[in-house]
Design an enzyme around this catalytic site. Structure first.
Site, PDB file in Angstrom:
ATOM      1  N   GLY A   1     -35.791 -15.609  58.349  1.00  0.00           N
ATOM      2  CA  GLY A   1     -34.351 -15.718  58.592  1.00  0.00           C
ATOM      3  C   GLY A   1     -33.704 -14.341  58.545  1.00  0.00           C
TER       4      GLY A   1
ATOM      5  N   HIS B   1     -30.285 -13.012  37.588  1.00  0.00           N
ATOM      6  CA  HIS B   1     -29.566 -12.688  38.816  1.00  0.00           C
ATOM      7  C   HIS B   1     -28.474 -13.733  39.004  1.00  0.00           C
ATOM      8  CE1 HIS B   1     -28.826 -10.955  42.639  1.00  0.00           C
ATOM      9  NE2 HIS B   1     -29.346 -11.919  43.353  1.00  0.00           N
TER      10      HIS B   1
END
Ligand code: APR
Length: 315
Positions: free
Chosen positions: A11, A175
């Site tokens: 992607g 994260h």
């Protein structure tokens, strides 16, 4: 012989990774994706830039995990990205299934490869990737800290009007919203940022707002893009990790790495500074943290542990 780098997910990030890796000529590239034609189309398009960019590497596209065979490095971005308003954690259900399937394929086709995970929610997905692939724990890492640190460095360089090359900064922890930017270790050409505050070159208030903006760095881009999430800086960050491994550079990089007692944390993947060389994660660098930093780090690791446990239950 050239190294083989396989990108699972072709992607936005996968395509950018392939482009950067081709320009840097780090190795031959295989793009794998479930979308028919996409990895093949991107491979062909990139290959056709070789006569202009003058690289000799081979780029292939595939819809089959068997193309993982003989990979030296695998970078995984397969899965859903965030849509505006979504948190990274909202992706856990869909992406856990995808990542465990890919982990099993890695076990079958390239169990000795160096594995870099980018798919979110990052820390939990690295853990699933390692447990499903059974690769050595030091050969499986997650990309987050370099990206979070580079966002902080960029905001600081803009505010202080100094070259990005002069800024050193570290972001630790998960994260997500609980990430821990380490202000005490933030320096400008070796001078602690506190000195710049004392000299009134930046206010504490401005610094705090930069730290907040860093924590929300991905969300800000998400909102601007309208669909999908950041891909240029995430790709650059992962390529730096791959390059340190392939060229045995032994760079110290903040990555999601497996902790086995370091920082007082056991059996968890979370963001800390590590040395990456030809043997994968060769060392975890333990920084001395203040009581306050320890508390923030603990909060972050607790959030990561909860999400990792949730992902494991989903399997
Ligand atoms: N196997 C291989 N590829 C898959 C699979 C699978 N099981 N499932 C999905 N994909 C592919 C999609 O077809 C798509 O091409 O993964 C690709 C993901 O690309 P994008 O949707 O463009 O997402 P991207 O921006 O590249 O982000 C990927 O990284 O930063 C994280 O949050 C982000 O989890 C997301 C991931």
């Amino acid at each position: 012989m050239r190294k083989k780098i396989t990108l699972v997910g072709a992607g936005n990030i996968g395509g950018t990774l392939a482009h950067l890796i081709a320009l840097k000529q780090l190795g031959d590239i295989t793009l794998i994706d479930i979308a028919k034609g996409v990895p093949q189309g991107k491979a062909l398009d990139l290959s056709q830039s070789s006569s202009v960019e003058l690289f000799d590497i081979k780029i292939n596209g595939s819809n089959n995990y068997s193309s993982l065979k003989e990979s030296d490095v695998v970078i995984i971005t397969a899965g859903l990205p965030r849509m505006p308003g979504m948190s990274r954690d909202d992706l856990v259900e869909t992406n856990t299934k995808i990542i465990s399937t890919i982990g099993k394929a890695i076990k079958k086709y390239c169990p000795k490869a160096f594995i870099i995970c980018i798919t979110n929610p990052l820390d939990a997905m690295v853990s699933i990737l390692q447990s499903s692939s059974k690769v050595k724990k030091n050969m499986c890492v997650g990309m987050a800290g370099i990206l979070d640190s580079s966002r902080l460095k960029f905001f600081l360089s803009k505010e202080l009007n100094v070259s990005i090359k002069s800024i050193e900064a570290f972001v630790l922890g998960g994260h997500g919203d609980t990430m821990v930017p380490l202000v005490r270790y933030t320096t400008i050409s070796g001078v602690p940022i506190q000195e710049f505050i004392k000299k009134k070159l930046i206010t504490q208030k401005k610094l705090n707002s930069i730290l907040k903006r860093t924590q929300n760095g991905g969300g800000e881009i998400n909102k601007l893009l309208g669909k999908g999430s950041a891909f240029y800086a995430p790709a650059s960050s992962a390529v730096q990790m791959a390059e340190s491994f392939l060229k045995d550079k032994k760079m110290i990089l903040p990555c999601a790495a497996y902790l086995d007692g370091e920082y007082g944390i056991k059996d968890l993947y979370v963001g800390v500074p590590v040395i990456i060389g030809k043997n994968g994660v060769e060392k975890i660098i333990e920084l001395k943290l203040t009581a306050n930093e320890k508390q923030e780090f603990k909060k972050s690791t607790n959030a990561v542990r909860n999400l990792t446990n949730l992902a494991e239950k989903l399997l």
